[in-house]
Design an enzyme around this catalytic site. Structure first.
Site, PDB file in Angstrom:
ATOM      1  N   TYR A 109      62.460  32.983 -16.291  1.00 45.89           N
ATOM      2  CA  TYR A 109      61.972  34.356 -16.439  1.00 45.89           C
ATOM      3  C   TYR A 109      60.754  34.367 -17.344  1.00 45.89           C
ATOM      4  CZ  TYR A 109      62.274  39.301 -15.697  1.00 45.89           C
ATOM      5  OH  TYR A 109      61.986  40.565 -15.287  1.00 45.89           O
ATOM      6  N   ARG A 162      54.070  46.998 -11.374  1.00 45.73           N
ATOM      7  CA  ARG A 162      53.818  46.807 -12.800  1.00 45.73           C
ATOM      8  C   ARG A 162      54.585  45.583 -13.274  1.00 45.73           C
ATOM      9  NH1 ARG A 162      56.623  48.193 -17.980  1.00 45.73           N
ATOM     10  NH2 ARG A 162      57.290  46.186 -17.188  1.00 45.73           N
ATOM     11  N   LYS A 180      65.694  38.227 -12.309  1.00 44.49           N
ATOM     12  CA  LYS A 180      66.695  39.066 -12.967  1.00 44.49           C
ATOM     13  C   LYS A 180      68.094  38.767 -12.427  1.00 44.49           C
ATOM     14  CE  LYS A 180      64.358  41.970 -15.702  1.00 44.49           C
ATOM     15  NZ  LYS A 180      64.681  42.371 -17.077  1.00 44.49           N
ATOM     16  N   GLU A 251      63.344  47.880 -11.446  1.00 47.35           N
ATOM     17  CA  GLU A 251      62.622  46.919 -12.279  1.00 47.35           C
ATOM     18  C   GLU A 251      61.129  46.905 -11.956  1.00 47.35           C
ATOM     19  OE1 GLU A 251      62.350  44.314 -15.331  1.00 47.35           O
ATOM     20  OE2 GLU A 251      64.258  45.119 -14.632  1.00 47.35           O
ATOM     21  N   ASP A 252      60.310  47.010 -13.000  1.00 47.76           N
ATOM     22  CA  ASP A 252      58.855  46.860 -12.917  1.00 47.76           C
ATOM     23  C   ASP A 252      58.194  47.826 -11.942  1.00 47.76           C
ATOM     24  OD1 ASP A 252      58.980  45.038 -14.895  1.00 47.76           O
ATOM     25  OD2 ASP A 252      58.283  43.330 -13.747  1.00 47.76           O
ATOM     26  N   ASP A 274      65.829  48.857 -16.249  1.00 46.62           N
ATOM     27  CA  ASP A 274      65.848  47.925 -17.374  1.00 46.62           C
ATOM     28  C   ASP A 274      64.601  48.058 -18.242  1.00 46.62           C
ATOM     29  OD1 ASP A 274      67.100  45.758 -18.831  1.00 46.62           O
ATOM     30  OD2 ASP A 274      65.483  44.500 -18.081  1.00 46.62           O
ATOM     31  N   ASP A 275      63.458  48.365 -17.642  1.00 52.00           N
ATOM     32  CA  ASP A 275      62.226  48.507 -18.425  1.00 52.00           C
ATOM     33  C   ASP A 275      62.343  49.660 -19.420  1.00 52.00           C
ATOM     34  OD1 ASP A 275      60.749  46.469 -16.964  1.00 52.00           O
ATOM     35  OD2 ASP A 275      60.724  47.893 -15.313  1.00 52.00           O
ATOM     36  N   ASN A 424      54.348  41.620 -22.861  1.00 52.24           N
ATOM     37  CA  ASN A 424      54.364  40.280 -22.309  1.00 52.24           C
ATOM     38  C   ASN A 424      53.631  40.290 -20.967  1.00 52.24           C
ATOM     39  OD1 ASN A 424      56.341  41.202 -20.371  1.00 52.24           O
ATOM     40  ND2 ASN A 424      57.938  40.838 -21.905  1.00 52.24           N
TER      41      ASN A 424
END
Length: 574
Positions: A109, A162, A180, A251-252, A274-275, A424
């Site tokens: 990851y 993203r 993930k 996610e993202d 999760d973000d 990150n």
């Protein structure tokens, strides 16, 4: 069981029976043991000749794969190697991660997955998960209907817009759901056949991807507006019909979509982002650990954010809840925050303020006596000089914006400055830990979004804590699944945060690390899962009767990456 394994494998903790044999068996990554098949199994499943004669144990295989991995020189080569191993032998892949978490996590990851997404088209070889593209909107139900997916229990879905701090990667964003889901299994013990990575391919604005002849995605500009919403609705509706009790993990997604999709669907099915929620939980847990280390009560902390989109807002909201939980009034808690976004400090009447940010907007009277350096908004240095924060959180995606001047100014006013550069991958971190510790003479408590090596300063070696979401989301998912929760509540997110904070080494030694060792992530996942499941029961959203039933479910459900003996199902061909 699910996928093709469901129809072929009947297992117990001690033995597995399957109808597959020969090539079909060794080409099934969930069942393949490679050279670890015994002589008896090679007889029973027609494997002689397909495998070299030498028989190895799982431990020997793991040692050899780790050595081969260490011989590779680049992070991307190692990422590609591990992806191939996952698609060849899942038990060996997960055994490698579980036994070497600290070394493997950055490869599976963050940060390496970022380059994996950028170059995903180069390494895509075998189907893993589902690409659901906009032109196939009318086929979504057909795609999901395959019997191999009958028993899927959890989905991680992204639209690739993203990806970390790298932006729009289109179909290459599939690397995120795959990564993930791998951590669901490695750190949460969730059986790999229960997991389905999904990429919603709605196009891309990335010119490099659009012009790349090997790009595997839909070569089209991103759809927006009502078309996009209708596509997501078609996907969610089809998922609900196919799996009424699914866990759906977003996610993202870009900021313009992440929060509103979560809000739209959180009461329709069991879902979390999760973000927003995972990042908030791990960051708030780390803050609570820092509070223990500094000795300054939470209600006396002054917290400055740089970057206040969906992720920053999610963190701040959970911190407010933690303050209220400690006894503060809500309006007092909001006044402990200063949020700096792209137009500067959020002040009433300011430019670009979003409705969700409104509770954190400062009154003009709050800054009336401030001395500021420019005429275009109150910038981060101005806030640090005037507000004298004890905590600085960066989630801006801008590398190097925590400058020496800003950090030295902060360190003038607090003995143990708490500094979290969370963006990150590594190149987008607001500052590197070595600089932060140098500029504060080693006094700062630092936690980062990406992994960094230890720093030696003034003769002392300081471990750099990583606020990795992997401390939260595998256990959160495990707790949801084993409690058979119908919804993901704010209380369940809070429970995951509190449990992680309780596991901080600072509870025993104020000078210790803020977070448990990364190597203990699987143990952390199980403890977080237990706490989340108990909270689901307490809130009446669980499908299990009580805590005893939860613990029985949890211990019977968790999968360990070990080989078990195989026997042929009666009636199958030799």
């Amino acid at each position: 069981m699910s996928s093709q394994v469901a129809a072929q494998l009947v297992d117990s903790p001690e033995i597995a029976r399957t109808q597959l044999s020969g090539y079909d068996l060794v080409n099934q990554p969930r069942l393949n043991k490679g050279t670890a098949f015994t002589d008896e199994e090679r007889d029973a499943f027609a494997l002689h000749g397909l495998l070299p004669p030498h028989i190895r144990t799982l431990e020997e295989q793991r040692t050899l794969r780790k050595k081969a991995l260490e011989n590779l020189t680049s992070g991307f080569a190692k990422y590609s190697f591990l992806r191939d191993l996952q698609d060849t032998n899942e038990t060996l892949f997960y055994s490698l991660i579980v036994n070497h978490v600290e070394e493997m996590l950055p490869l599976v990851y963050t940060p390496t997955v970022g380059e994996g997404c950028q170059r995903f088209s180069e390494i895509w070889r075998k189907p893993r998960g589902l690409f659901i593209s906009y032109p196939n909107m009318h086929r979504i139900e057909q795609i999901l209907a395959d019997p191999r997916y009958d028993d899927i229990r959890c989905i991680v879905v992204s639209d690739g817009e993203r990806i970390l701090g790298l932006g729009d990667q289109g179909a290459g964003g599939m690397g995120i759901p795959i990564g993930k889901m791998a951590l669901y299994t490695a750190l949460g013990g969730i059986p790999p056949e229960d997991c389905l990575p999904v990429l919603l391919d709605v196009g891309t604005e990335n010119e490099e991807r659009l012009n790349d002849p090997i790009y595997i995605g839909w070569r089209h500009r991103r759809i927006r507006g009502q078309e996009y919403d209708d596509f997501v609705e078609a996907f969610v509706s089809a998922v609900q019909r196919r799996w009424p009790h699914i866990l759906l993990h977003w996610e993202d997604f870009a900021g313009i979509n992440a929060a509103r999709l979560l809000e739209r669907y959180r009461d329709r099915l069991c879902t979390f982002n999760d973000d927003i929620q995972g990042t908030a939980a791990v960051t708030t847990a780390t803050l609570l650990a820092a509070v223990t280390a500094t000795g300054i009560p939470l209600e006396q902390q002054t917290i400055v954010f740089l970057g206040f989109g969906t992720a920053g807002l999610g963190i701040a909201n959970l911190m407010v809840k933690a303050m209220v939980d400690s006894g503060m009034k809500e309006d007092e808690a909001y006044r402990r925050f200063y949020a700096v976004d792209r137009f500067g400090l959020l002040v009433e009447g300011g430019e670009g303020i979003q409705p969700a940010q409104q509770p954190f907007v400062r009154k003009k009277a709050d800054v009336a006596g401030w001395t500021v350096s420019g005429s275009t908004g109150i910038q981060l240095l101005d806030v640090v000089r005037n507000a004298k924060p004890t905590v600085l959180v960066g989630i801006s995606g801008q590398g190097g914006v925590f400058t020496e001047e800003i950090i030295r100014e902060m360190a003038k006013h607090t003995e143990r400055p708490v500094i979290f550069p969370l963006s990150n991958p590594t190149s987008h971190e607001e500052a590197v830990p070595a600089d932060l510790l140098k500029w504060t003479d080693g006094r700062a408590l630092v936690a980062t979004g990406s992994p960094f090596p230890d720093v030696t300063i003034n003769g002392k070696t300081i471990h750099i804590n990583q606020t990795n979401n992997s401390y939260i989301f595998p256990g959160l998912a495990l707790g949801i699944l084993t409690s058979r929760a119908r919804r993901v509540t704010d209380g369940m997110i809070m429970a995951s945060m509190k449990r992680l904070a309780e596991l901080s080494p600072t509870k025993q030694d104020r000078n210790a690390n803020l977070l448990p060792p990364i190597g203990d992530s699987r143990k952390v996942g199980l403890l977080v899962g237990e706490a989340v499941g108990k909270q689901a029961i307490a809130e009446g959203v669980a499908g299990v009767a009580d805590e005893n039933a939860l613990m029985a479910e949890l211990h019977s459900y968790v999968w360990d990456p070990v080989y078990v003996p195989y026997e042929r199902l009666s009636g199958s061909r030799p």
